[in-house]
Write a protein that holds these residues in place. Structure first.
Motif, short mmCIF file in Angstrom:
data_model
loop_
_atom_site.label_atom_id
_atom_site.label_comp_id
_atom_site.label_asym_id
_atom_site.label_seq_id
_atom_site.Cartn_x
_atom_site.Cartn_y
_atom_site.Cartn_z
N HIS B 310 0.82 -1.22 0.00
CA HIS B 310 0.00 0.00 0.00
C HIS B 310 0.85 1.26 0.00
O HIS B 310 0.48 2.26 -0.61
CB HIS B 310 -0.92 0.00 1.22
N THR B 332 -5.12 7.26 0.48
CA THR B 332 -4.52 5.97 0.82
C THR B 332 -3.85 6.03 2.18
O THR B 332 -3.91 5.09 2.97
CB THR B 332 -3.49 5.56 -0.24
N HIS B 336 -5.17 3.37 4.62
CA HIS B 336 -4.24 2.34 5.06
C HIS B 336 -4.01 2.44 6.57
O HIS B 336 -3.88 1.43 7.25
CB HIS B 336 -2.92 2.47 4.31
N SER B 339 -7.06 0.63 8.05
CA SER B 339 -7.19 -0.81 7.82
C SER B 339 -5.99 -1.57 8.39
O SER B 339 -6.15 -2.62 9.01
CB SER B 339 -7.36 -1.10 6.33
N SER B 383 -8.79 -4.05 2.75
CA SER B 383 -7.39 -4.01 2.36
C SER B 383 -7.21 -4.41 0.90
O SER B 383 -6.31 -3.92 0.22
CB SER B 383 -6.62 -4.95 3.29
N GLY B 385 -9.19 -3.57 -1.38
CA GLY B 385 -9.65 -2.46 -2.20
C GLY B 385 -11.02 -2.65 -2.78
O GLY B 385 -11.24 -2.40 -3.98
N ASN B 391 -9.88 2.29 1.00
CA ASN B 391 -8.69 1.96 0.22
C ASN B 391 -8.96 2.02 -1.29
O ASN B 391 -8.09 2.38 -2.06
CB ASN B 391 -8.20 0.56 0.55
N GLU B 395 -6.64 3.99 -4.03
CA GLU B 395 -5.93 3.28 -5.10
C GLU B 395 -6.45 3.67 -6.47
O GLU B 395 -5.69 3.82 -7.42
CB GLU B 395 -6.06 1.77 -4.87
N THR B 460 -13.46 3.90 7.80
CA THR B 460 -13.20 3.32 6.48
C THR B 460 -14.41 3.47 5.57
O THR B 460 -14.29 3.81 4.39
CB THR B 460 -12.85 1.84 6.66
#
Lengths: 473, 489
Positions: B310, B332, B336, B339, B383, B385, B391, B395, B460
């Protein structure tokens, strides 16, 4: 020399008088505490006179000695260091039988040599100071002669020191043969008057440097350091690591700055090689040690290597940077050896890592102080050592010594490993081992000195401006 | 003033936590939580100030070491506000999970935890390069103690490795900082380490490139990017849960933040020149981390490698040097942080219950601990995505931005979209599904841990469903970075 001239250099005069006074006091009554007290008062008075006169104008006292701001600052530093070493010695030797009264006397004479060194402006004063210092150290190293390591260390130091003095004298003879003078300005005048560097003067300076590199334990003249550090009593080791090395370095810097020897570019190449070797060898050899005093010995070799970078850089920044670095190094080294001295008992030196295991949970303040000192030696903020390292970077970048600075970075990385290893040992759980010694009673002076040193280390790390302003002036 | 208080409260809280241990064994944790709560209140007061959407939110400048023009200069913009919030939030989470795990030397533990956070907050706020470096180093020793004293079986080696890697990288940066300040001194005749002064320093291109490398190495050690990542799996595996949470959630972000705040703006030309290399390193980190994660059997090691993956995205995004990619990097960072922190908490909880980190010895936990399992599933797919979770946004934006610059590299990096589900589902399958490997008890999460994890889940989700406020907050700072870049050739 008349009285007026003597009065113009109060720290030296005071220490010399204290030496006589202490000697007389010993003949009247052998009392360790009394002679420590006398020595302490003398050092404190020397410190006070050097510190208060810091901003006075420079005075030339006889052709040999110059009292200027540079000299006064270091006199104050050396006197303060002497006081701390005396405090540690008092508690350390108090618990040992035997006649310890001469110990403060010897510390005083060694300090006298150091003071003469930092103020000398003449090759003769240089030699006198150096020998006064060294001869006192021989005896100091061997002071606890019931321990076999101690005698071995003293003899090693005596012989190698003698050889290095011979080199030094030969070098001075070469310089004198060409320049016809012994005082630094005169030598500088001679060098300035030449287009090319004179091979004989160059050789002379090289020999002088070799002799001093021995005192500074720069590689490849470092062989004695670990053995002497290990064999000498801990407070004396602290004294050697600080006063003896510091005074010689200060003199070397003064010699180079005031004679304009930076013109010899070959010499700087030699120094660069020495610095790289010293940093790498000091740190690499320290990695292989188990004995705490030996680790600190190699760490001090590495530190002198870092100082050499400042020395090579020269220029406007050198004196200021060296001043700060030396102060930080003095404080942290004194503190580190102070902890060793506090933990030592009448029978054993506290040099085995096992003694330190779990120290943090048994004696948290002592372990915290030792951690601060080690972090300062490793150059981690917020300690004085970090600002010192910052100064090395500033001085080195100013002179564009990139290769040396990269060596410094590698050396610091290596150094971190052995400093952290000591710290880790102190934080290990000690539940399964019995504390090796019961708490040695009453070392109040040492504790007080250590507390002051710790506070200074953190204070200079967070608020270095006061000392910087002092050094700049 | 509020900025100095943010740091000061954490320092004071750390000292107080240490000293009040003798009063009551639970007191240090309460003191730590109180200090963090005070910080949270301060942050709430700062958020409204960010509304005007332009300049710096807060600025504070005191003299510190006038000899070298060093000031105690703190300032906050949108990015640093977000990251400080992350640090404080994860600090609370770390305290929450330490209360069951840390049983001895509690006072010193919370002291180190708070000092570490104080250093990190200092890093996010410092606008003087000397102060920045000071805080950067200040984080190290406490984290070293956290790993070394309260870590698992091989913790001392891991802690020393961590310290030496970051310190050597840091000294390279110090060298670059000093050299830059001396160049400024040569230009103007006065010393300054202030960020806004040094932005105007004019090193020649060759020097600028070398100095940029000094900064880059320090930050990519911390990030960590290939080839400076060797310390991370060990440090994470050995650290106690709270240490892993702070390490993954906060300290790795200081590396990304440094790239964003210092490396790129101070040396725009050099950064642009170096961008292809940095992006390639980022792409390799993304793929390498994912492949290595799949190969692990130790749960914490696996999560550590996903972190490398990540963080590779962040490196890729930052050096793509366009708005979408930079915003992706910022998102991110936050996603990150949430997560990885949650996954490390879960791994820590499993280790506490099962006394192993080996996934081979786990399995079949779902019927025993349904709440724990459901949360694990949630963060595993976060995690990897999954759209709708934080996330994914990050990404996606990074890939979108990178595509404009280098389509080939983007396509290559996108392969991770296959690898990530592979490792994420590996966690789920090996720990939760299958037959029970041996008869054992496994208590489910208690209410305190549930609360901590619920906060992270909520964060999240919010980031995944409604990222616009975060993007708005970060935008002015990112635009300022991009304006300073040389025009595209």
């Amino acid at each position: 020399m008349d009285f007026q001239q003597l009065a113009a250099m109060p720290p030296i005069a005071i220490i010399a008088a204290t030496v006589l006074l202490t000697m007389l006091a010993i003949t009247v009554r052998r009392d360790f505490t009394l002679s420590c007290l006398l020595a302490g008062l003398g050092m404190a008075a020397a410190l006070a006179t050097a510190a208060t006169g810091l901003r006075d104008a420079a005075v030339q006292v006889t052709p040999l000695i110059v009292m200027d701001g540079y000299g006064r600052f270091y006199m104050a530093l050396l006197a303060a260091t002497g006081l701390a070493a005396l405090a540690f010695s008092h508690d350390y030797f108090k618990q040992r039988d035997g006649e310890n009264e001469e110990l403060p006397l010897l510390l005083l004479t060694a300090l006298l040599g150091g003071l003469v060194l930092v103020a000398s402006n003449h090759l003769a004063a240089f030699f006198i100071g150096l020998e006064t210092l060294s001869i006192s150290l021989f005896v100091l190293i061997a002071y606890s002669s019931d321990q076999d390591k101690s005698l071995e260390a003293a003899i090693k130091y005596l012989i190698l020191s003698g050889v290095s003095s011979a080199f030094l004298l030969m070098g001075m003879a070469f310089i004198y043969a060409r320049c016809g003078v012994l005082d630094f300005p005169g030598v500088g005048h001679y060098i300035a008057g030449r287009q090319h560097s004179d091979i004989m003067v160059l050789g002379g300076v090289m020999l002088v440097v070799a002799g001093m590199a021995f005192k500074l334990s720069l590689v490849p003249f470092h062989m004695w350091a670990a053995d002497v550090y290990q064999g000498a009593p801990a407070p004396v080791t602290a004294f050697i690591a600080t006063v003896s090395k510091g005074a010689v370095f200060i003199l070397l810097l003064r010699y180079f700055l005031s004679t304009g020897s930076y013109g010899h570019s070959q010499l700087l190449n030699v120094f660069s090689t020495i610095a790289v070797l010293t940093i790498l060898a000091g740190n690499l050899l320290a990695l292989q040690q188990q004995n705490i005093k030996r680790i600190l010995a190699y760490s001090s070799i590495a530190h002198l290597g870092y100082l050499t970078i400042i020395f090579i850089a020269g220029g406007n920044m050198a004196a200021e940077a060296a001043g700060f670095y030396l102060t930080a190094y003095f404080i942290s080294t004194l503190g580190a050896f102070g902890v060793v001295a506090i933990l030592s008992t009448a029978q054993t030196e506290a040099a085995e890592p096992a003694i330190y295991q779990g120290l943090f949970w048994r004696r948290p303040w002592l372990a915290a102080a030792f951690s601060v000192m080690l972090l300062s030696l490793a150059g981690i903020p917020p300690t004085a050592g970090f600002i010192g390292k910052f100064y090395v970077f500033v001085a080195g970048s100013d002179a564009k010594l990139w290769g040396l600075l990269l060596t410094l970075i590698i050396g610091s990385g290596l150094g971190l490993y052995y400093y952290l290893r000591i710290i880790v040992v102190m934080f290990l759980d000690a539940e399964n081992i019995a504390p090796p010694v019961c708490r040695p009673a009453g070392k109040r002076l040492s504790h007080a000195a250590l507390a002051i040193l710790t506070i200074l280390t953190v204070w200079l790390g967070i608020y270095p401006d006061y000392l910087m302003a002092l050094l700049q002036g | 003033m509020m900025l100095a208080m943010l740091i000061g409260i954490l320092f004071a809280g750390g000292l107080a936590a240490w000293f009040c241990e003798r009063l009551h064994p639970a007191a240090p944790a309460r003191v730590a939580l109180t200090a963090l709560a005070f910080d949270a209140v301060l942050l709430f007061m700062l958020y409204p100030l960010a509304a005007d959407n332009s300049a710096w939110i807060a600025d504070l400048k005191w003299q510190w070491i006038p000899r070298f023009g060093i000031g105690f200069h703190l300032a906050m913009d949108g990015v640093s506000l977000l990251l400080v919030t992350l640090a404080v939030l994860l600090g609370c989470v770390a305290v929450g999970c330490a209360r069951t795990e840390i049983r001895h030397r509690q006072g010193f533990f919370y002291f180190n935890l708070l000092f570490c956070l104080a250093g990190a907050v200092g890093v996010f706020l410092a606008m003087d390069l000397f102060l920045f470096f000071f805080c950067w180093e200040l984080m190290l020793a406490p984290m070293y103690f956290l790993i070394g004293i309260w870590g698992h079986e091989d913790s001392i080696r891991a802690a020393i490795k961590f310290f030496i890697f970051t310190q050597v990288g840091g000294l390279l940066m110090l060298l670059a900082i000093v050299a830059l300040a001396l160049i400024y001194h040569a230009d103007t005749g006065r010393y300054s380490f202030d960020y806004f002064d040094l932005l105007h320093a004019t090193p020649d291109p060759h020097t600028a490139f070398l100095l940029m490398l000094g900064f880059f190495v320090a930050f990519s050690v911390k990030l960590p990017a290939i080839p400076f990542h060797a310390w991370l799996p060990d440090a994470h595996t050995q650290a106690p849960t709270a240490g892993s949470v702070i390490l993954a959630g906060v300290m790795l972000k200081t590396g990304a933040y440094g790239l964003l705040r210092f490396t790129v703006p101070l040396f725009p030309d050099a950064a642009q020149q170096f961008a292809p290399v940095a992006m390639t390193l980022g792409a390799i980190s993304v793929l390498y981390g994912a492949v290595m994660a799949y190969a692990q059997s130790d749960l914490k090691r696996l999560i550590a490698y996903t972190s490398i993956s990540h963080m590779g995205f962040m490196l890729l995004g930052i050096f793509s040097l366009n708005l979408a990619a930079l915003q992706g990097s910022v998102v991110t960072m936050l996603a990150h942080g949430f997560s990885a922190a949650a996954l490390f908490m879960i791994a820590g909880a499993l280790q506490e219950r099962l006394h192993t980190r080996e996934m081979g010895k786990m399995g079949g936990l779902w019927p025993l601990a349904p709440r724990l399992s459901a949360i694990t599933l949630f963060f595993a797919i976060a995690s990897l995505g999954l759209p709708g979770l934080g996330n994914f946004i990050g990404e996606f934006l990074v890939l979108l931005g990178t595509f404009k610059v280098n389509a080939g590299l983007t396509a290559l990096t996108a392969l991770v979209l296959i690898l990530a589900p592979a490792y994420a589902l590996l966690i789920v399958r090996k720990t939760l599904h299958g037959p029970l490997s041996e008869a054992r008890q496994c208590a489910d999460f208690g209410s305190r841990q549930l609360l901590a994890l619920a906060i992270l889940m909520l964060a999240t989700l919010c980031l995944g469903l409604h990222p616009q406020p975060v993007l708005d907050l970060a935008q002015p700072s990112l635009l300022r970075i991009l304006q300073a870049m040389p025009p595209e050739t």
